[in-house]
Scaffold this motif. Structure first.
Motif, PDB file in Angstrom:
ATOM      1  N   LEU A  25      11.716  -2.556  -1.110  1.00 14.27           N
ATOM      2  CA  LEU A  25      10.992  -3.632  -0.459  1.00 14.27           C
ATOM      3  C   LEU A  25      11.469  -3.769   0.980  1.00 14.27           C
ATOM      4  CD1 LEU A  25      11.107  -6.293  -3.320  1.00 14.27           C
ATOM      5  CD2 LEU A  25       9.236  -4.738  -2.740  1.00 14.27           C
ATOM      6  N   TYR A  26      10.555  -4.172   1.866  1.00 12.15           N
ATOM      7  CA  TYR A  26      10.864  -4.304   3.286  1.00 12.15           C
ATOM      8  C   TYR A  26      10.373  -5.657   3.790  1.00 12.15           C
ATOM      9  CZ  TYR A  26      12.150   0.586   3.411  1.00 12.15           C
ATOM     10  OH  TYR A  26      12.775   1.787   3.185  1.00 12.15           O
ATOM     11  N   LEU A  27      11.183  -6.293   4.625  1.00 12.30           N
ATOM     12  CA  LEU A  27      10.852  -7.607   5.157  1.00 12.30           C
ATOM     13  C   LEU A  27      10.625  -7.515   6.654  1.00 12.30           C
ATOM     14  CD1 LEU A  27      10.684 -10.686   4.412  1.00 12.30           C
ATOM     15  CD2 LEU A  27      13.038 -10.842   5.288  1.00 12.30           C
ATOM     16  N   ASN A  28       9.510  -8.093   7.098  1.00 11.03           N
ATOM     17  CA  ASN A  28       9.263  -8.206   8.536  1.00 11.03           C
ATOM     18  C   ASN A  28      10.038  -9.426   9.033  1.00 11.03           C
ATOM     19  OD1 ASN A  28       8.154  -8.890  11.107  1.00 11.03           O
ATOM     20  ND2 ASN A  28       6.326  -7.667  10.595  1.00 11.03           N
ATOM     21  N   PRO A  29      11.085  -9.242   9.840  1.00 10.77           N
ATOM     22  CA  PRO A  29      11.932 -10.369  10.247  1.00 10.77           C
ATOM     23  C   PRO A  29      11.202 -11.408  11.105  1.00 10.77           C
ATOM     24  CG  PRO A  29      12.504  -8.393  11.478  1.00 10.77           C
ATOM     25  CD  PRO A  29      11.550  -7.967  10.415  1.00 10.77           C
ATOM     26  N   LYS A  30      10.109 -11.000  11.739  1.00 10.61           N
ATOM     27  CA  LYS A  30       9.369 -11.947  12.577  1.00 10.61           C
ATOM     28  C   LYS A  30       8.418 -12.809  11.755  1.00 10.61           C
ATOM     29  CE  LYS A  30       9.490  -9.140  16.800  1.00 10.61           C
ATOM     30  NZ  LYS A  30       8.664  -8.469  17.837  1.00 10.61           N
ATOM     31  N   THR A  31       7.638 -12.163  10.897  1.00  7.32           N
ATOM     32  CA  THR A  31       6.625 -12.895  10.141  1.00  7.32           C
ATOM     33  C   THR A  31       7.119 -13.364   8.779  1.00  7.32           C
ATOM     34  OG1 THR A  31       5.780 -10.867   9.128  1.00  7.32           O
ATOM     35  CG2 THR A  31       4.822 -11.520  11.242  1.00  7.32           C
ATOM     36  N   ARG A  32       8.278 -12.824   8.329  1.00  4.98           N
ATOM     37  CA  ARG A  32       8.824 -13.146   7.009  1.00  4.98           C
ATOM     38  C   ARG A  32       7.870 -12.736   5.889  1.00  4.98           C
ATOM     39  NH1 ARG A  32      14.114 -13.416   7.775  1.00  4.98           N
ATOM     40  NH2 ARG A  32      14.663 -14.861   9.440  1.00  4.98           N
ATOM     41  N   VAL A  33       7.134 -11.644   6.109  1.00  7.02           N
ATOM     42  CA  VAL A  33       6.247 -11.114   5.076  1.00  7.02           C
ATOM     43  C   VAL A  33       6.903  -9.908   4.423  1.00  7.02           C
ATOM     44  CG1 VAL A  33       4.009 -10.023   4.620  1.00  7.02           C
ATOM     45  CG2 VAL A  33       4.158 -11.969   6.178  1.00  7.02           C
ATOM     46  N   LEU A  34       6.877  -9.892   3.098  1.00  7.37           N
ATOM     47  CA  LEU A  34       7.517  -8.825   2.323  1.00  7.37           C
ATOM     48  C   LEU A  34       6.497  -7.741   1.983  1.00  7.37           C
ATOM     49  CD1 LEU A  34      10.335  -8.283   0.977  1.00  7.37           C
ATOM     50  CD2 LEU A  34       9.328  -9.150  -1.132  1.00  7.37           C
ATOM     51  N   HIS A  35       6.917  -6.471   2.153  1.00  7.29           N
ATOM     52  CA  HIS A  35       6.029  -5.337   1.896  1.00  7.29           C
ATOM     53  C   HIS A  35       6.690  -4.332   0.961  1.00  7.29           C
ATOM     54  CE1 HIS A  35       3.341  -6.355   5.321  1.00  7.29           C
ATOM     55  NE2 HIS A  35       4.459  -6.723   5.921  1.00  7.29           N
ATOM     56  N   ARG A  36       5.850  -3.556   0.285  1.00  6.89           N
ATOM     57  CA  ARG A  36       6.337  -2.354  -0.390  1.00  6.89           C
ATOM     58  C   ARG A  36       6.582  -1.276   0.672  1.00  6.89           C
ATOM     59  NH1 ARG A  36       4.950  -2.189  -6.005  1.00  6.89           N
ATOM     60  NH2 ARG A  36       3.437  -3.809  -6.596  1.00  6.89           N
ATOM     61  N   GLN A  37       7.369  -0.266   0.302  1.00 10.31           N
ATOM     62  CA  GLN A  37       7.632   0.815   1.258  1.00 10.31           C
ATOM     63  C   GLN A  37       6.348   1.536   1.637  1.00 10.31           C
ATOM     64  OE1 GLN A  37      10.630   3.669   0.107  1.00 10.31           O
ATOM     65  NE2 GLN A  37       9.834   5.214   1.487  1.00 10.31           N
ATOM     66  N   SER A  38       5.417   1.692   0.673  1.00 10.09           N
ATOM     67  CA  SER A  38       4.195   2.458   0.925  1.00 10.09           C
ATOM     68  C   SER A  38       3.098   1.667   1.606  1.00 10.09           C
ATOM     69  CB  SER A  38       3.657   2.988  -0.419  1.00 10.09           C
ATOM     70  OG  SER A  38       3.397   1.915  -1.307  1.00 10.09           O
ATOM     71  N   CYS A  39       3.322   0.382   1.859  1.00 10.58           N
ATOM     72  CA  CYS A  39       2.264  -0.478   2.396  1.00 10.58           C
ATOM     73  C   CYS A  39       1.825  -0.034   3.793  1.00 10.58           C
ATOM     74  CB  CYS A  39       2.741  -1.918   2.443  1.00 10.58           C
ATOM     75  SG  CYS A  39       1.464  -3.076   3.021  1.00 10.58           S
ATOM     76  N   MET A  40       0.507  -0.018   4.013  1.00  9.68           N
ATOM     77  CA  MET A  40      -0.052   0.376   5.311  1.00  9.68           C
ATOM     78  C   MET A  40       0.321  -0.618   6.414  1.00  9.68           C
ATOM     79  SD  MET A  40      -3.879   1.560   4.160  1.00  9.68           S
ATOM     80  CE  MET A  40      -4.363   1.890   5.845  1.00  9.68           C
ATOM     81  N   ARG A  41       0.610  -1.872   6.015  1.00  2.99           N
ATOM     82  CA  ARG A  41       0.921  -2.890   7.009  1.00  2.99           C
ATOM     83  C   ARG A  41       2.402  -2.943   7.369  1.00  2.99           C
ATOM     84  NH1 ARG A  41      -2.615  -8.013   4.688  1.00  2.99           N
ATOM     85  NH2 ARG A  41      -4.669  -7.261   5.305  1.00  2.99           N
ATOM     86  N   ARG A  42       3.228  -2.155   6.676  1.00  7.98           N
ATOM     87  CA  ARG A  42       4.667  -2.193   6.969  1.00  7.98           C
ATOM     88  C   ARG A  42       4.920  -1.534   8.315  1.00  7.98           C
ATOM     89  NH1 ARG A  42       9.335   0.981   6.245  1.00  7.98           N
ATOM     90  NH2 ARG A  42       8.209   2.695   5.245  1.00  7.98           N
ATOM     91  N   SER A  43       5.420  -2.298   9.257  1.00  8.14           N
ATOM     92  CA  SER A  43       5.670  -1.779  10.607  1.00  8.14           C
ATOM     93  C   SER A  43       7.091  -1.236  10.692  1.00  8.14           C
ATOM     94  CB  SER A  43       5.481  -2.884  11.641  1.00  8.14           C
ATOM     95  OG  SER A  43       6.487  -3.885  11.493  1.00  8.14           O
ATOM     96  N   SER A  44       7.370  -0.561  11.789  1.00  7.08           N
ATOM     97  CA  SER A  44       8.691   0.036  11.981  1.00  7.08           C
ATOM     98  C   SER A  44       9.781  -1.014  12.163  1.00  7.08           C
ATOM     99  CB  SER A  44       8.666   0.970  13.204  1.00  7.08           C
ATOM    100  OG  SER A  44       8.274   0.248  14.359  1.00  7.08           O
ATOM    101  N   SER A  45       9.381  -2.260  12.434  1.00  6.16           N
ATOM    102  CA  SER A  45      10.371  -3.325  12.623  1.00  6.16           C
ATOM    103  C   SER A  45      10.850  -3.918  11.305  1.00  6.16           C
ATOM    104  CB  SER A  45       9.775  -4.435  13.492  1.00  6.16           C
ATOM    105  OG  SER A  45       8.633  -5.002  12.867  1.00  6.16           O
ATOM    106  N   CYS A  46      10.187  -3.545  10.191  1.00  5.95           N
ATOM    107  CA  CYS A  46      10.604  -4.065   8.890  1.00  5.95           C
ATOM    108  C   CYS A  46      11.974  -3.511   8.494  1.00  5.95           C
ATOM    109  CB  CYS A  46       9.574  -3.709   7.821  1.00  5.95           C
ATOM    110  SG  CYS A  46       8.022  -4.612   7.978  1.00  5.95           S
ATOM    111  N   VAL A  47      12.729  -4.325   7.777  1.00  3.32           N
ATOM    112  CA  VAL A  47      14.076  -3.926   7.359  1.00  3.32           C
ATOM    113  C   VAL A  47      14.153  -3.946   5.845  1.00  3.32           C
ATOM    114  CG1 VAL A  47      15.161  -4.778   9.461  1.00  3.32           C
ATOM    115  CG2 VAL A  47      14.881  -6.317   7.516  1.00  3.32           C
ATOM    116  N   PRO A  48      15.020  -3.085   5.249  1.00  3.74           N
ATOM    117  CA  PRO A  48      15.185  -3.082   3.791  1.00  3.74           C
ATOM    118  C   PRO A  48      15.568  -4.468   3.277  1.00  3.74           C
ATOM    119  CG  PRO A  48      16.249  -1.175   4.758  1.00  3.74           C
ATOM    120  CD  PRO A  48      15.851  -2.055   5.908  1.00  3.74           C
TER     121      PRO A  48
END
Length: 498
Positions: free
Chosen positions: A442-465
């Protein structure tokens, strides 16, 4: 749904329907990929079984009780006989007659003759495997279709009431005695409707989807006539020993039956099977997702994500016709323009591989001035501008907008990989850290606080594990739904990402 059913309950039922169909579609894709794997893995082994070398090994085993000198004399005779013919192609009947004349007086001649007859009587195994694969992909589609129809009746039970006069008496007295509840009666009615439809023809399935859901099979086929031929071929493989029938000739476009006559056996090679799987798999995926949108129009993003992932997998494997069709499907969805643009780029990549002469003009006219720099990279790559492309690759990578995995795997960058500048740059890259992480991370966007799967198309490079022990509030991405198949995570909501 029943008009008295609360709106929330109907929404929940439609959500369950969408999730179920998505899962079934995913299983169908896995089956189709397994069939592709069988071609790659099994065909070489089957070809060895069918080879002349293997045939002689089997013949040696059958002749193990024949004196060695007699076996050597037979092999010499066989080689000399075969060498008389171009490409060593000869009539088996004439060979058998020659062997009989040569060895009929030998005490072991009968053993040699019988062993040789058994060797030639064994049918080639490769055509059997390839024909079974055609039957298998159609069977996988039929299973998906049956599930789609069942789910349709479950989410629209009122459709069960639309019956002809001769079906107004749905249940016998025996049925009524055995049924405990109305739900049991509905389940039995659905089962009967599905079974009745699946015993029908491809044309009847097509009519059902037009009449009940206003969905036309033709809209979801890569090539409608080629798709129909696959289903008709499956029929003669199963019911007519693979021989052309009058029904086959009447139901298949004449351009695909040129030179074929009734009673002639159809030829099924590897290229045909790969194309058949691509046709049926793409058709099944697009039809299933179109059914989802009939009842869940708000799921357009999720549908687009599923089809895009399926399309990208085909792009990586060179199945370009599927990519073009999927991209066209995505382009017609009510989703963000960025997602449509990605699909359009993938379509251009596929069409370039198919030597479509129109691609260059379309890309050259594409205005990317207001788009993400990645689309400028795509434009340069598609136009063959190697130097400009490499400059952008380095820049985007340094900004964190292009990962090492993107650089090494994207089909878009294939035109660059033969250049010295790409090879030099690739050698300087470190092993991607994401390759060392579990795929279900799982990856979290620190700015938006939205959680993504690793394969998600919306996961940006700024997301952190992210780990579930992290003490932070977040919302779950509506596209990949990271909480869908795991226990509810503490502090989650299901807000959309801004």
């Amino acid at each position: 749904m029943d008009g008295d059913q609360p709106e929330g309950a109907a929404e929940l039922e439609h959500d369950k329907f969408s999730t179920t169909v998505t899962f079934l579609c995913g299983q169908f894709v896995k089956k189709s990929e397994a069939l592709y794997d069988l071609i790659s893995a099994a065909v070489p082994a089957i070809e060895h079984l069918d080879s002349g070398a293997r045939a002689m090994e089997v013949l040696d085993e059958k002749l193990k009780f024949v004196p060695p000198d007699t076996v050597l004399r037979f092999k010499k005779f066989y080689i000399e006989y075969a060498d008389r013919f171009p490409d060593r192609k000869f009539s088996v009947k004439q060979l058998m007659e020659a062997v009989w004349e040569e060895f009929r007086s030998d005490p072991h001649g009968a053993h040699i003759f019988v062993a040789l007859h058994e060797m030639f009587a064994t049918p080639a195994r490769k055509p059997i495997l390839l024909e079974l694969l055609v039957v298998s992909i159609v069977s996988a589609y039929e299973a998906l279709l049956a599930e789609l129809v069942e789910q349709f009746f479950k989410v629209s039970p009122e459709a069960l009431e639309k019956v002809s006069r001769d079906r107004e008496k749905e249940f016998s007295l025996r049925d009524l005695k055995s049924l405990g509840t109305i739900e049991d009666a509905v389940d039995l009615a659905i089962s009967r409707r599905v079974e009745e439809l699946m015993f029908g023809s491809f044309a009847e399935w097509r009519k059902f989807f037009i009449d009940r859901m206003n969905l036309s099979f033709e809209d979801y086929a890569v090539n409608w006539e080629a798709l129909r031929e696959v289903f008709q071929r499956r029929h003669i493989l199963v019911h007519n020993g693979g021989e052309v029938s009058k029904r086959y000739l009447s139901n298949v476009d004449s351009s695909l039956t040129a030179g074929l006559t009734v009673g002639q056996r159809v030829s099924t090679d590897e290229d045909y099977v790969r194309a058949a799987i691509e046709q049926v798999a793409t058709f099944g995926v697009l039809l299933a997702n179109a059914v989802i949108l009939k009842f869940r129009k708000g799921d357009a993003d999720r549908v687009a994500s599923f089809v895009a992932e399926f399309s990208y997998g085909n792009l990586q494997r060179g199945r370009n016709s599927a990519v073009v069709k999927c991209s066209s499907f995505i382009d017609g969805l009510p989703i963000a323009m960025g997602s449509k643009m990605i699909a359009r780029v993938n379509s251009w990549i596929a069409r370039s591989s198919m030597n479509d002469p129109r691609v260059n003009g379309e890309v050259a006219a594409w205005d990317v001035s207001a788009l993400d720099p990645k689309f400028l990279l795509a434009r340069h790559c598609l136009l063959g501008n190697i130097d400009e492309s490499m400059t952008l690759v380095r820049s985007l990578h340094s900004q964190g907008a292009l990962t090492v995995q993107n650089i090494l795997e994207w089909p878009l960058l294939e035109p660059l990989r033969g250049s010295a500048s790409y090879r030099e740059f690739a050698q300087s890259l470190d092993l991607p850290s994401e390759w060392l992480e579990p795929e279900n991370g799982l990856y979290l966007n620190p700015k938006t606080r939205v959680l993504h799967r690793q394969s998600c198309m919306r996961r940006s490079s700024s997301c952190v594990p992210f780990t579930e022990t992290d003490d932070v509030r977040y919302s779950a991405c509506q596209l990949c739904r990271p909480h869908r198949d795991r226990p509810q995570l503490a502090g989650t909501s299901t807000d959309n990402e801004p």
